[in-house]
Design a protein around this motif. Sequence first.
Motif, short mmCIF file in Angstrom:
data_model
loop_
_atom_site.label_atom_id
_atom_site.label_comp_id
_atom_site.label_asym_id
_atom_site.label_seq_id
_atom_site.Cartn_x
_atom_site.Cartn_y
_atom_site.Cartn_z
N ASP A 46 0.79 -1.23 0.00
CA ASP A 46 0.00 0.00 0.00
C ASP A 46 0.82 1.28 0.00
OD1 ASP A 46 -2.62 -0.48 -0.46
OD2 ASP A 46 -3.20 -0.70 1.62
N ASP A 125 -3.70 -3.04 -1.46
CA ASP A 125 -3.04 -4.18 -0.81
C ASP A 125 -3.65 -4.53 0.55
OD1 ASP A 125 -1.17 -4.41 -2.88
OD2 ASP A 125 0.10 -2.86 -2.00
N LEU A 126 -3.75 -3.55 1.40
CA LEU A 126 -4.16 -3.83 2.79
C LEU A 126 -5.65 -3.64 3.01
CD1 LEU A 126 -1.19 -2.07 4.66
CD2 LEU A 126 -1.46 -4.50 4.20
#
Lengths: 171, 433
Positions: A46, A125-126
Motif C-alpha cells: 500500500d 493491498d491492505l
Amino acid sequence: MSHRPGPTARLLAALELFAAWLLAAITALTFTSVVLRYAFNWSIPDSFDAGRNLLGIAIFWGIALAAYRGEHITVDLLWSALGPRARRVMDAFAGIVALLCLAVFTYTMADKVLSTYRDNVQTFDLHLPVWIFYAVAWVGLALCIPLLLLRLWRQLTRPEAGEPAQHAALR
Amino acid sequence: MNPDLVAIGGFVLLFVLMLLRVPIGIAMGLIGVGGFGLMGDFGPALKLLSQSPIRTATEAGFGVIPMFLLMGAIASASGMSRELFQAANSFLGHRRGGLGMATIAACAGFAAISGSSVATAATFSAVAYPEMRRHNYPQSFATGVIAAGGTLGAMIPPSLVLAVYGIITQQDIGRLYIAGIIPGILAASMYIMTISAIAIARPNYLPPGQRSSWGARWHALRSVWAITLLFLFVIGGLYGGMFTATEAASMGAGGAFVIAVARRTLTRAGFVECLVKSLRTTAAIFTILIGALLFGYFLTVTQTPQKVTQLLTGLGFGRYGILAIIMLMYLVLGCVMDAMAMIILTIPVVFPVITALGFDPIWFGVIIVMTVELGLIHPPVGMNVFVIKSVVRDVKISTIFFGVIPFVITDLVRLVILIAFPILATYLPERMG
C-alpha cells in the motif's frame, strides 16, 4: 524583543507541522519503496495508495493554512497601485469570495467522503478504508471556514497587524 | 445558453476576479464550476466539485511537486548554494566578469537541485551579490546577472513550471525534464558568453578577482561532488527509465537529506523549516492546479479550445506566425502575472492550438517555459527582479531592469535558436529508456 506567539498562532503552527511532517512521511515512503524494489525486489504494501492519500491530506490542510495566511497566488497589479483603505476593501472582498467558494467546496467534499464510505472503497493491498483518508483531508478543508472568518475579522478590525504569516510561530 | 457568450463572460469575470485579488485558483475554480453549471445543470457541476479536487490532490504523479520542492529546500538550507558558488568562483573568478560567470554557473548547478526560478534568484542575491559588489561590479550588472541566472531554475531539471505544464497537458514529466537539459545548458552558456562579451567590450567594467590555486579548486570541488552525483543519479535514473518522475523526486529529496545529515549541515529546526516551506508552496501551487482543472471542464463544455484553434488557424499566418502570436501574448501576460499562473491559465486553451498545428508538445513545453521565464525579468512585473529587490534593499528596481537588458536580448536569441532547431529539445527525450 521577542513576542511569545498567542494560542491561535501556536495551534496553527502545530497544524502546519502535522501537515509538513506528512510530506516527510510521503517522501520517506516513496524513497524506501524504490530502494526496496531495487535492493530486494519487494515493495511496502500500500505504499502507493498510502502515499497518494497522505498527499491529499497534506495538500488540503496546506490549502486551509495558506488561505488563512494569505499565501495563495494572486495578481497584485491593481492592489499594489491602491492606497491602504482601498487595499483593505479589496482584501475583504477577495476574502469573502474565497470564504464562500471554500464553504461550498467543503460541503460538496463531505458528500464525497460519505459516498466513499458507502461504496466501501479500499486501498489495493491492505484493504484500508479510503474514506478515513478523505475524512482527515476534509477536516483540513473544513478548517478553512473558521480560519478565513478569523482572517476577515482580523483584516476588518486590526488592519495594521498585517498578514498573519508575518508573526506565525514556526518552530 | 449560448456557449460563446458564456465563454467570453467567463473569461471577463475571471480576469475581473483576479484583478480584485481573489486567489487565482479560487477564481478559476469558481468560473469553472459556475460556467459548467450555466451550460448544463448545477447538480453535475457540484458533483464535479466533489470529485475533481480530491482526485487532483491524491494523484500520485503530482507528488513530484512537493518532493522536488523539498529537495531544493534542503539543498538551500544546508548551504549547498554557497558551496556551488565558491566552486564555480575558484575556476572562473580570476577572469574579467568571472564573478558574473561563476554566478551563472552556480545558478545552473543550483537549478539542478531546485526547480524554482524565484528560489534560485533569492538564494544568489544573498550569496553572490555581496561578493560581486566587493569586487566593484556595478549594481545593475550584479543584480541583472542574478535575475537572469535565476531563470535557469525553471529550465534545468527538475523544473516546477515544466512539471505543471506536464500535468496540465498530460505529457510525461520525465521526458519534459530530459528535454530541458540541452536548452538549459545552452541558456547558461549563452549567459556566460554575454558576460564575456561585455567584459571584452568594457574591460574596466567587470574587474577580475583573485586566481585560485589548483589546491583551492580541488578543495572547493570536494564540497560539491556529492550533490553533483545526486543530480546525475536522479536525472540518469529518469533518463534510463529506472524511476518515474515522482520516484526520482523522492530519491532527490531523500538523497539531499542523507547528504546534508552526513555532512552535518542540516539541523532539525532547519529540516522542519524546509518541510514547512515546501508545504506552503505545494498548497499554493495545488490550489491553482485544482482551480485550473475545474476551469478545464468549463473550457470543454464551451468548446473554447476548438474555437480558438479554428480562429487562429483561419488567420492565414502559417504555423510559425501563430506561434509568434502566442509567444507575444505570453510576453505581454508576463507583464502582469507570474510564470506558474500564466502556464496554468493559458495552456488549456493554447495547447490544442499547438498540437493542431503539428508542433511537438515536449518541444513546446521547453519553448513556453523559456518564454514565461522571460516574463520573470522583463519590466514592469519581473518577479525575479522584485525578489532581488527584497533581498538587496539598497538597489533601485530600474537599476535591476537596466542590468537584465543584455540577458533579455540573449534570451530572445536563444528562443529563435530553439524554434529554428527543435532537435535541441527533442534529441534526448527521443532516446530515453
